[in-house]
Enzyme design. Structure first.
Site, PDB file in Angstrom:
ATOM      1  N   ARG A 115       0.841  -1.380   0.044  1.00  0.00           N
ATOM      2  CA  ARG A 115      -0.063  -0.132   0.167  1.00  0.00           C
ATOM      3  C   ARG A 115       0.948   1.162   0.056  1.00  0.00           C
ATOM      4  O   ARG A 115       0.565   2.219  -0.866  1.00  0.00           O
ATOM      5  CB  ARG A 115      -1.154  -0.039   1.075  1.00  0.00           C
ATOM      6  CG  ARG A 115      -2.021   1.120   1.301  1.00  0.00           C
ATOM      7  CD  ARG A 115      -2.445   1.781   0.050  1.00  0.00           C
ATOM      8  NE  ARG A 115      -3.051   0.898  -0.659  1.00  0.00           N
ATOM      9  CZ  ARG A 115      -3.271   0.932  -2.078  1.00  0.00           C
ATOM     10  NH1 ARG A 115      -2.865   2.022  -2.631  1.00  0.00           N
ATOM     11  NH2 ARG A 115      -3.829   0.161  -2.694  1.00  0.00           N
ATOM     12  N   LYS A 150       0.171  24.928  -4.988  1.00  0.00           N
ATOM     13  CA  LYS A 150      -0.839  24.216  -4.378  1.00  0.00           C
ATOM     14  C   LYS A 150      -0.580  22.714  -4.318  1.00  0.00           C
ATOM     15  O   LYS A 150      -0.838  21.859  -4.863  1.00  0.00           O
ATOM     16  CB  LYS A 150      -1.851  24.606  -5.339  1.00  0.00           C
ATOM     17  CG  LYS A 150      -2.442  26.078  -5.152  1.00  0.00           C
ATOM     18  CD  LYS A 150      -3.503  26.160  -6.150  1.00  0.00           C
ATOM     19  CE  LYS A 150      -3.776  27.663  -6.193  1.00  0.00           C
ATOM     20  NZ  LYS A 150      -4.993  28.073  -7.200  1.00  0.00           N
ATOM     21  N   LYS A 182       1.037  39.568  -5.548  1.00  0.00           N
ATOM     22  CA  LYS A 182      -0.466  39.182  -5.818  1.00  0.00           C
ATOM     23  C   LYS A 182      -1.402  40.280  -5.612  1.00  0.00           C
ATOM     24  O   LYS A 182      -1.091  41.230  -4.980  1.00  0.00           O
ATOM     25  CB  LYS A 182      -0.896  37.741  -5.170  1.00  0.00           C
ATOM     26  CG  LYS A 182      -0.127  36.675  -5.761  1.00  0.00           C
ATOM     27  CD  LYS A 182      -0.201  35.340  -4.886  1.00  0.00           C
ATOM     28  CE  LYS A 182      -1.594  34.832  -5.096  1.00  0.00           C
ATOM     29  NZ  LYS A 182      -1.875  34.340  -6.470  1.00  0.00           N
ATOM     30  N   GLU A 213       0.729  39.928 -10.314  1.00  0.00           N
ATOM     31  CA  GLU A 213      -0.593  39.494 -10.709  1.00  0.00           C
ATOM     32  C   GLU A 213      -1.340  40.792 -11.122  1.00  0.00           C
ATOM     33  O   GLU A 213      -1.506  41.669 -10.410  1.00  0.00           O
ATOM     34  CB  GLU A 213      -1.286  38.740  -9.741  1.00  0.00           C
ATOM     35  CG  GLU A 213      -2.494  38.186  -9.979  1.00  0.00           C
ATOM     36  CD  GLU A 213      -3.079  37.445  -8.932  1.00  0.00           C
ATOM     37  OE1 GLU A 213      -4.030  36.715  -9.172  1.00  0.00           O
ATOM     38  OE2 GLU A 213      -2.702  37.470  -7.701  1.00  0.00           O
ATOM     39  N   ASP A 234      -4.479  37.191 -14.570  1.00  0.00           N
ATOM     40  CA  ASP A 234      -5.231  36.362 -13.999  1.00  0.00           C
ATOM     41  C   ASP A 234      -6.752  36.373 -14.487  1.00  0.00           C
ATOM     42  O   ASP A 234      -7.242  37.268 -14.638  1.00  0.00           O
ATOM     43  CB  ASP A 234      -5.395  36.594 -12.547  1.00  0.00           C
ATOM     44  CG  ASP A 234      -6.051  35.834 -11.596  1.00  0.00           C
ATOM     45  OD1 ASP A 234      -5.845  34.524 -11.811  1.00  0.00           O
ATOM     46  OD2 ASP A 234      -6.572  36.243 -10.946  1.00  0.00           O
TER      47      ASP A 234
END
Length: 297
Positions: A115, A150, A182, A213, A234
């Site tokens: 596993r 992410k 950002k 951004e 964006d």
């Protein structure tokens, strides 16, 4: 060929694995301990310690493989005498039904490691497979497929490696390796792009790219005037992306981001952007279906 313990398990590849041998050993050990693989009651109760088997780790779907060193380490920690033949390297495509690894060793070790080995290999191969699909979708354009930050905590190096195995390109590794100003950064300072870029130049290490951004074309103009190296466009429509690319031509790298899917990525790439970043590569890639089949000795 059969590769014994202590010898290189994967043939030389264009990919450089991101973990050292000691790091591989330590990380896999933690995963095996998490699964209580060294105290596998089911296996201890049903399988004699002297039982040997042959096993084949087989692809159930077409895909791209990544994570072979982690899977090998899991089997070797449970059975140091296991022999493993590597039929598919990281970064190689595999067809459904093909053998990825062929193993011979103690049944107990193989069962208890199964596993953990599959968890590494299925997840990382899933990322590589999804990345390869995006890369194929933009073939013939100038666009590169990028990942994002992410990632699963503790798995970033492995997941970004899997993106490379699928033919993608890594974005910045962490918060220090590149500047990305950002929308929330700008909101916190009243939208002053010029000040943000200037301060980033002062604080970042020399040569660190500065990216801004932008949600609007006015912000694109402001970022260019401030000397940004890279403009993140964006959630822009294809028409607005084309205009932004034209304004940035020869002045800054362009990157499109925001809700890009396999169905839309080609349209985005056709606008002429240099790069397309896709968080789903690491946070939403479905596992590649792989399984371990036994053949008794």
């Amino acid at each position: 060929m059969i590769t014994p313990q202590g010898m290189p398990s994967v043939r030389e590849s264009r990919l450089t694995f991101p973990l050292s041998p000691a790091e591989i050993t330590a990380q896999v050990r933690v995963a095996l301990q998490e699964d209580q693989a060294f105290n596998d009651v089911s296996t201890l109760a049903t399988v004699r310690s002297s039982r040997h088997v042959r096993g084949a780790l087989v692809a159930r779907r077409d895909g791209v493989i990544a994570g072979i060193p982690m899977a090998i380490e899991a089997f070797q920690q449970l059975d140091p005498s296991v022999t493993i033949r590597v039929d598919v390297e990281d970064g190689e495509r595999v067809k459904s039904g093909a053998t990825v690894l062929a193993l011979t060793g103690h049944a107990r070790g193989m069962l208890s490691a199964e596993r953990t080995a599959l968890n590494y290999l299925q997840h990382l191969s899933g990322i590589a497979t999804l990345t390869a699909r995006y890369v194929a979708a933009v073939q013939g354009t100038r666009a590169q497929i990028l990942d994002t930050r992410k990632t699963t905590p503790g798995w970033r190096l492995l997941e970004k490696y899997a993106v490379r195995a699928g033919g993608g390109t890594n974005h910045r590794l962490d918060l220090r390796s590149g500047v990305l100003i950002k929308d929330n950064h700008l909101a916190a300072i009243g939208g002053d792009i010029a000040m943000a870029v200037s301060r980033a130049r002062q604080l970042a290490l020399p040569g660190t790219p500065v990216q801004v951004e932008c949600d609007t074309l006015d912000q694109v103009d402001a970022a260019l005037a401030a000397g940004a190296d890279w403009v993140l466009l964006d959630n822009m429509s294809p028409e607005r992306l084309r205009e932004a690319v034209a304004r940035c031509a020869g002045r800054a790298i362009t990157e499109a981001s925001g809700g890009v899917t396999l169905e839309t990525v080609r349209t985005v790439a056709d606008t002429g952007v240099d790069r397309i970043s896709i968080g789903a590569l690491t946070h939403s890639a479905p596992a590649l279906d792989l399984g371990l089949d036994f053949d008794g000795l």
